[in-house]
Design an enzyme around this catalytic site. Structure first.
Site, PDB file in Angstrom:
ATOM      1  N   ASP A  17      -0.439   5.427  25.038  1.00  0.00           N
ATOM      2  CA  ASP A  17      -1.267   5.713  26.211  1.00  0.00           C
ATOM      3  C   ASP A  17      -1.911   4.466  26.808  1.00  0.00           C
ATOM      4  O   ASP A  17      -2.996   4.525  27.368  1.00  0.00           O
ATOM      5  CB  ASP A  17      -2.359   6.757  25.870  1.00  0.00           C
ATOM      6  N   LYS A  20       1.951   2.385  29.796  1.00  0.00           N
ATOM      7  CA  LYS A  20       3.316   1.834  29.852  1.00  0.00           C
ATOM      8  C   LYS A  20       4.110   2.449  30.998  1.00  0.00           C
ATOM      9  O   LYS A  20       4.934   1.784  31.610  1.00  0.00           O
ATOM     10  CB  LYS A  20       4.068   2.087  28.541  1.00  0.00           C
ATOM     11  N   GLY A  44       4.048  10.948  26.628  1.00  0.00           N
ATOM     12  CA  GLY A  44       3.665  11.453  27.931  1.00  0.00           C
ATOM     13  C   GLY A  44       3.346  10.263  28.800  1.00  0.00           C
ATOM     14  O   GLY A  44       2.381   9.554  28.557  1.00  0.00           O
ATOM     15  N   HIS A  45       4.195  10.017  29.765  1.00  0.00           N
ATOM     16  CA  HIS A  45       3.975   8.878  30.654  1.00  0.00           C
ATOM     17  C   HIS A  45       3.640   9.382  32.045  1.00  0.00           C
ATOM     18  O   HIS A  45       4.347  10.207  32.595  1.00  0.00           O
ATOM     19  CB  HIS A  45       5.233   7.994  30.705  1.00  0.00           C
ATOM     20  N   GLN A 226       4.958   5.599  22.710  1.00  0.00           N
ATOM     21  CA  GLN A 226       3.874   5.404  21.732  1.00  0.00           C
ATOM     22  C   GLN A 226       3.468   3.923  21.691  1.00  0.00           C
ATOM     23  O   GLN A 226       3.752   3.201  22.631  1.00  0.00           O
ATOM     24  CB  GLN A 226       4.258   5.920  20.338  1.00  0.00           C
TER      25      GLN A 226
HETATM   26  P1  IMP Z   1       3.989  12.863  16.344  1.00  0.00           P
HETATM   27  O1  IMP Z   1       4.645  11.702  17.010  1.00  0.00           O
HETATM   28  O2  IMP Z   1       3.956  14.088  17.205  1.00  0.00           O
HETATM   29  O3  IMP Z   1       4.540  13.123  14.985  1.00  0.00           O
HETATM   30  O4  IMP Z   1       2.449  12.479  16.121  1.00  0.00           O
HETATM   31  C1  IMP Z   1       2.045  11.467  15.222  1.00  0.00           C
HETATM   32  C2  IMP Z   1       0.837  10.724  15.753  1.00  0.00           C
HETATM   33  O5  IMP Z   1       1.207   9.955  16.894  1.00  0.00           O
HETATM   34  C3  IMP Z   1      -0.308  11.618  16.222  1.00  0.00           C
HETATM   35  O6  IMP Z   1      -1.527  10.954  15.983  1.00  0.00           O
HETATM   36  C4  IMP Z   1      -0.070  11.721  17.709  1.00  0.00           C
HETATM   37  O7  IMP Z   1      -1.234  12.032  18.420  1.00  0.00           O
HETATM   38  C5  IMP Z   1       0.416  10.333  18.012  1.00  0.00           C
HETATM   39  N1  IMP Z   1       1.281  10.250  19.189  1.00  0.00           N
HETATM   40  C6  IMP Z   1       2.572  10.649  19.280  1.00  0.00           C
HETATM   41  N2  IMP Z   1       3.052  10.386  20.503  1.00  0.00           N
HETATM   42  C7  IMP Z   1       2.060   9.799  21.189  1.00  0.00           C
HETATM   43  C8  IMP Z   1       1.969   9.250  22.510  1.00  0.00           C
HETATM   44  O8  IMP Z   1       2.910   9.244  23.295  1.00  0.00           O
HETATM   45  N3  IMP Z   1       0.761   8.722  22.850  1.00  0.00           N
HETATM   46  C9  IMP Z   1      -0.272   8.682  21.992  1.00  0.00           C
HETATM   47  N4  IMP Z   1      -0.235   9.159  20.758  1.00  0.00           N
HETATM   48  C10 IMP Z   1       0.930   9.708  20.361  1.00  0.00           C
HETATM   49 MG    MG Z   2       1.010   8.769  26.887  1.00  0.00          MG
END
Ligand code: IMP
Ligand code: MG
Length: 425
Positions: A17, A20, A44-45, A226
């Site tokens: 977040d 990007k 989520g972009h 991420q």
């Molecule tokens: P997962 O990727 O859904 O398994 O989540 C693992 C961790 O990564 C959690 O803390 C999520 O909130 C975080 N996370 C996964 N994708 C994103 C992203 O795109 N932005 C921010 N945090 C993320």
């Molecule tokens: Mg995001």
């Protein structure tokens, strides 16, 4: 010839977040190709262009520019989500190639993700619940279903047959889940086979196509999802995602030679946020944190969860720069800090009475770190500034300090969500 030097990678230097999406969109205009190399619809972009807001979960952010988009082998694809996203942009306008090696998120992955979180109780990770972890687990265990399987009905049938019963048993017998009648092998096969038919035409060897594009001197942008500290190895394990968002992973996630990247653009937010559990040294659990969350609209694009908010952390950025080989930094959302009286930047951590300036390798130790702060005067940003020189002197000081401490150029400052609220230096 194996030597190629033309791809740029855009990587998040914090916990995701960082903005990007906006930065990728900004550079997509000058690029020929934009490719995603990791993660799935946990991402989520948000891209705002000409007053229109786009939200991407799976599609590369180059889509808003109508660029040729690629989804690489290192990603995990929920086909239902992808199809919806494509439809919302008008499927005909999409120039997309999906690697046959990419993994497919199956219905049991999401259920396993949520069941595992529930089972962990207070030790939960705070995942997005999209099945990312279980899907990557299957990939590593060599029991995954790949995009090539999805689009070949016969193979898909065989593949689902091979893993359905086991996953059903785990959900029902281990996690004591009531799956209902919808969770049937034939139903899932039917749905996925149908989606495979829709997506089949987009299948192509992303590794080969991008390698050739680089040799043909095309501008290639590799977009990470991420951020560095959610990296499965180098992040704050176990509070991480299951893929590798770091820059080096772009090579493996697309399938490129080790010399294919010649530019690493690190994206950092002017403060820090994190969504989900895990250590956060500079976290603000106060009204001030609430205020920044509100000003910055820090709520997850994917899950809507409020993001945790804290001061800028140079220990994170220093470590991220080393891990990614950052050439230059794009600093985003500095406008969000506008109007605060005083600001803080964390320059070092204190751990066991000692000062350290890199994130400890043993992530458990991060919980024991406390921040060493330097204070800064507040500043005002209107969002209409056109050059770096036009920025409030105190904002320039804030930015200058980060650059000096990190010994890395901040070449871009984002002062709002719109494409044109971007200052290049
Ligand atoms: P997962 O990727 O859904 O398994 O989540 C693992 C961790 O990564 C959690 O803390 C999520 O909130 C975080 N996370 C996964 N994708 C994103 C992203 O795109 N932005 C921010 N945090 C993320
Ligand atoms: Mg995001």
């Amino acid at each position: 010839m194996g030597l190629c030097l033309a791809a740029s990678v855009i990587v998040g230097l914090q916990f995701g977040d960082e903005g990007k999406g906006k930065i990728t969109d900004f550079f997509a205009g000058q690029s020929d190709i934009v490719a995603r190399y990791n993660g799935g619809n946990n991402a989520g972009h948000t891209v705002v262009a000409n007053g229109k807001e786009y939200k991407f979960h799976l599609m590369p952010s180059g889509l808003a520019h109508g660029k040729k988009c690629f989804i690489g082998a290192g990603t995990v694809i929920d086909p239902g989500v992808l199809i919806k996203e494509m439809e919302s942009f008008g499927k005909k306008n999409i120039d997309l190639v999906i690697d046959p090696r990419a993994q497919i998120i199956m219905p049991w992955h999401g259920l396993l993700d949520m069941a595992s979180e529930k089972n962990k109780g207070a030790n939960k990770i705070g995942t997005t619940g999209r099945g990312i972890g279980p899907c990557y687990s299957d990939c590593a265990a060599r029991t995954g279903i790949r995009f090539a399987d999805l689009i070949d009905e016969k193979r898909l049938h065989k593949k689902i047959k091979a893993c359905f019963e086991l996953n059903k048993k785990i959900l029902e017998k281990v996690y004591e889940m009531d799956l209902g009648n919808d969770f049937s092998e034939e139903k899932i096969f039917g749905e996925y086979a149908k989606m495979g038919k829709v997506l089949g035409e987009f299948c192509g060897d992303v590794s080969l196509e991008i390698s050739r594009a680089i040799l043909a001197k095309k501008e290639v942008l590799l977009e990470g999802a991420q951020g560095t500290f959610l990296d499965n190895s180098f992040g704050t394990y176990p509070f991480v995602t299951s893929s590798h968002p770091t820059a080096g992973a772009a090579l493996v996630g697309i399938g490129l030679g080790a010399k294919a990247i010649d530019k690493v653009i690190g994206v950092a937010k002017a403060y820090t946020t994190r969504v989900g559990e895990g250590p956060f040294v500079t976290e603000l659990k106060s009204e001030l944190g609430d205020r920044i969350r509100k000003q910055g609209n820090e709520f997850g694009t994917t899950t809507g969860r409020p993001r945790r908010v804290g001061w800028l952390d140079l220990v994170l950025l220093r470590t991220a720069n080393r891990l990614n080989g950052t050439d230059k930094i794009a600093l985003t959302k500095i406008d969000v800090l506008s109007g605060l009286e005083k600001l803080k930047i964390c320059t070092e951590y204190e751990l066991g009475g000692k000062k350290i300036n890199e994130v400890p390798a043993d992530a458990e130790r991060i919980f024991e770190c406390s921040p060493v702060f330097k204070e800064f005067h507040g500043f005002k940003i209107s969002g209409t500034e056109k050059s770096f020189e036009e920025l409030d002197k105190n904002a320039r000081e804030y930015i200058g300090f980060i650059e000096k401490e990190l010994d890395t150029k901040i070449f871009l400052v984002s002062i709002g969500a719109e494409r044109n609220q971007t200052i290049l230096r």
